[in-house]
Design an enzyme around this catalytic site. Structure first.
Site, PDB file in Angstrom:
ATOM      1  N   GLY A 112       0.815  -1.220   0.000  1.00 13.24           N
ATOM      2  CA  GLY A 112       0.000   0.000   0.000  1.00 13.24           C
ATOM      3  C   GLY A 112       0.848   1.269   0.000  1.00 13.24           C
ATOM      4  N   GLU A 135       2.688  -8.280  -1.915  1.00 14.59           N
ATOM      5  CA  GLU A 135       1.438  -8.900  -1.459  1.00 14.59           C
ATOM      6  C   GLU A 135       1.383 -10.400  -1.733  1.00 14.59           C
ATOM      7  OE1 GLU A 135       1.613  -6.017  -3.093  1.00 14.59           O
ATOM      8  OE2 GLU A 135       0.272  -4.555  -2.159  1.00 14.59           O
TER       9      GLU A 135
HETATM   10  N1  COA Z   1       2.012  -3.994   8.678  1.00 15.56           N
HETATM   11  C1  COA Z   1       2.109  -4.030  10.021  1.00 15.56           C
HETATM   12  N2  COA Z   1       3.278  -3.922  10.694  1.00 15.56           N
HETATM   13  C2  COA Z   1       4.373  -3.746   9.956  1.00 15.56           C
HETATM   14  C3  COA Z   1       4.351  -3.697   8.549  1.00 15.56           C
HETATM   15  C4  COA Z   1       3.096  -3.823   7.906  1.00 15.56           C
HETATM   16  N3  COA Z   1       2.966  -3.762   6.583  1.00 15.56           N
HETATM   17  N4  COA Z   1       5.630  -3.544   8.113  1.00 15.56           N
HETATM   18  C5  COA Z   1       6.405  -3.498   9.195  1.00 15.56           C
HETATM   19  N5  COA Z   1       5.664  -3.608  10.317  1.00 15.56           N
HETATM   20  C6  COA Z   1       6.111  -3.599  11.724  1.00 15.56           C
HETATM   21  C7  COA Z   1       6.818  -4.892  12.109  1.00 15.56           C
HETATM   22  O1  COA Z   1       5.882  -5.880  12.454  1.00 15.56           O
HETATM   23  C8  COA Z   1       7.647  -4.416  13.290  1.00 15.56           C
HETATM   24  O2  COA Z   1       6.791  -4.291  14.389  1.00 15.56           O
HETATM   25  P1  COA Z   1       7.269  -4.855  15.839  1.00 15.56           P
HETATM   26  O3  COA Z   1       8.526  -4.098  16.152  1.00 15.56           O
HETATM   27  O4  COA Z   1       6.128  -4.533  16.762  1.00 15.56           O
HETATM   28  O5  COA Z   1       7.527  -6.307  15.649  1.00 15.56           O
HETATM   29  C9  COA Z   1       8.055  -3.008  12.861  1.00 15.56           C
HETATM   30  O6  COA Z   1       7.109  -2.592  11.886  1.00 15.56           O
HETATM   31  C10 COA Z   1       9.431  -2.932  12.270  1.00 15.56           C
HETATM   32  O7  COA Z   1       9.504  -3.846  11.175  1.00 15.56           O
HETATM   33  P2  COA Z   1      10.617  -4.993  11.043  1.00 15.56           P
HETATM   34  O8  COA Z   1      10.032  -6.082  10.206  1.00 15.56           O
HETATM   35  O9  COA Z   1      11.126  -5.370  12.385  1.00 15.56           O
HETATM   36  O10 COA Z   1      11.755  -4.205  10.247  1.00 15.56           O
HETATM   37  P3  COA Z   1      12.856  -4.828   9.298  1.00 15.56           P
HETATM   38  O11 COA Z   1      13.826  -3.739   9.035  1.00 15.56           O
HETATM   39  O12 COA Z   1      13.373  -6.098   9.847  1.00 15.56           O
HETATM   40  O13 COA Z   1      12.073  -5.180   7.930  1.00 15.56           O
HETATM   41  C11 COA Z   1      10.531  -4.789   6.121  1.00 15.56           C
HETATM   42  C12 COA Z   1      11.520  -4.167   7.152  1.00 15.56           C
HETATM   43  C13 COA Z   1       9.850  -3.617   5.430  1.00 15.56           C
HETATM   44  C14 COA Z   1      11.310  -5.621   5.115  1.00 15.56           C
HETATM   45  C15 COA Z   1       9.521  -5.666   6.848  1.00 15.56           C
HETATM   46  O14 COA Z   1       8.968  -4.941   7.933  1.00 15.56           O
HETATM   47  C16 COA Z   1       8.376  -6.143   5.991  1.00 15.56           C
HETATM   48  O15 COA Z   1       8.550  -7.039   5.199  1.00 15.56           O
HETATM   49  N6  COA Z   1       7.158  -5.546   6.150  1.00 15.56           N
HETATM   50  C17 COA Z   1       5.976  -5.958   5.460  1.00 15.56           C
HETATM   51  C18 COA Z   1       5.975  -5.455   4.055  1.00 15.56           C
HETATM   52  C19 COA Z   1       4.734  -5.940   3.328  1.00 15.56           C
HETATM   53  O16 COA Z   1       4.524  -7.109   3.121  1.00 15.56           O
HETATM   54  N7  COA Z   1       3.914  -4.980   2.924  1.00 15.56           N
HETATM   55  C20 COA Z   1       2.731  -5.253   2.162  1.00 15.56           C
HETATM   56  C21 COA Z   1       1.570  -5.442   3.044  1.00 15.56           C
HETATM   57  S1  COA Z   1       0.124  -5.843   2.094  1.00 15.56           S
END
Ligand code: COA
Length: 259
Positions: A112, A135
């Site tokens: 998003g 996604e």
């Molecule tokens: N929705 C909800 N929470 C999210 C999020 C999302 N799309 N993306 C990140 N967060 C949260 C994580 O759960 C984490 O929360 P916590 O500390 O309470 O556990 C926090 O944000 C930090 O993210 P983290 O994953 O620890 O950071 P990272 O540097 O290791 O990884 C990303 C960064 C962006 C690679 C990883 O967060 C990720 O893959 N996010 C999802 C991306 C995604 O699939 N987006 C599409 C959704 S439809």
């Protein structure tokens, strides 16, 4: 107006909207979507606002996607509602704004978040930006307009690969794809975006509104394909098509007459 999940400021007639959930990488939960809708209404209605910038708080993320923690209870109907409401109340409203709305992408723009940047009129990115539509990793597809806007912006085949692999691309590749108009350092990002808007502010606002409207109406519908079918058929009423096809079959160079 004050917001729970957004920071807003008005600087030289530019409304800066900062999504402010850095601890969750600015993920779009229900409240962010509702508040973004209200902030875009401010852009539409406040005559002091000539343009807007959307960015994310912190140095790591623009927006890391829709808030995944809200997905588990969804079913077909509520999933559809989530996408429809988001598209109508935020993404389409940004795209159709008569005032320029620019994305200043300062880190992860995923799911998003990538779609939010794509809904803006153009994107300026910092060199640590990363774009992706992951996604499919969740068994999902983009729901905030990503399939449509990406296919239009980067082409069908690149969009297919981008969305089917769910891979992230860096800022340089995003610039090369035409997703980001320009890549600058993170410290320059807001100033560079403001500088571009300050140029646009010197132009006729009604003309700018029309530029947005007309470019947005480029081939958004079946109309483009229908037009192609009509024009393809029309070719067969020309002499040149007979000549071209015959020349190919006779293994000679065609001699076209423009008739
Ligand atoms: N929705 C909800 N929470 C999210 C999020 C999302 N799309 N993306 C990140 N967060 C949260 C994580 O759960 C984490 O929360 P916590 O500390 O309470 O556990 C926090 O944000 C930090 O993210 P983290 O994953 O620890 O950071 P990272 O540097 O290791 O990884 C990303 C960064 C962006 C690679 C990883 O967060 C990720 O893959 N996010 C999802 C991306 C995604 O699939 N987006 C599409 C959704 S439809």
């Amino acid at each position: 107006m004050s917001y729970q999940t957004l920071l807003t400021s008005l600087e030289e007639n530019i409304f800066i909207i900062t999504i402010n959930r850095p601890e969750k990488l600015n993920a779009l939960n229900k409240i962010v979507i509702e508040e973004l809708s209200k902030a875009i209404d401010e852009v539409y209605n406040n005559t002091e606002i000539k343009s807007a910038i959307i960015t994310g708080a912190g140095e790591k993320a623009f927006v890391a996607g829709a808030d995944i923690s809200e997905f588990l209870p969804l079913d077909q109907k509520t999933g559809e509602e989530l996408a429809r409401k988001g598209q109508q109340n935020v993404f389409d409203k940004i795209e159709n704004s008569h005032k320029p709305i620019i994305a200043a992408v300062n880190g992860f723009a995923l799911g998003g978040g990538c779609e939010l940047a794509l809904a803006c009129h153009f994107i300026i990115a910092s060199d640590n930006a990363k774009f992706g539509q992951p996604e499919v990793n969740l068994g999902l597809i983009p729901g905030y307009g990503g399939t449509q806007r990406l296919a239009q912006l980067i082409g069908r085949n690149r969009a297919m690969q981008f969305i089917m692999t769910g891979e992230m691309i860096n800022a340089k590749d995003a610039e090369q794809y035409g997703i980001a108009n320009k890549v600058v350092t993170q410290s320059e990002l807001l100033n560079e975006t403001k500088k571009i808007l300050s140029v646009i502010h010197t132009k006729a606002p009604l003309a700018i509104a029309k530029v947005i409207e007309v470019i947005n109406n480029f081939d958004h519908t079946q109309q483009g394909y229908d037009f192609e079918i009509k024009k393809f058929g029309e070719c067969f009423s020309t002499e040149d098509v007979k000549e071209g096809v015959t020349a190919f079959l006779e293994k000679r160079k065609a001699s076209f007459k423009g008739k």
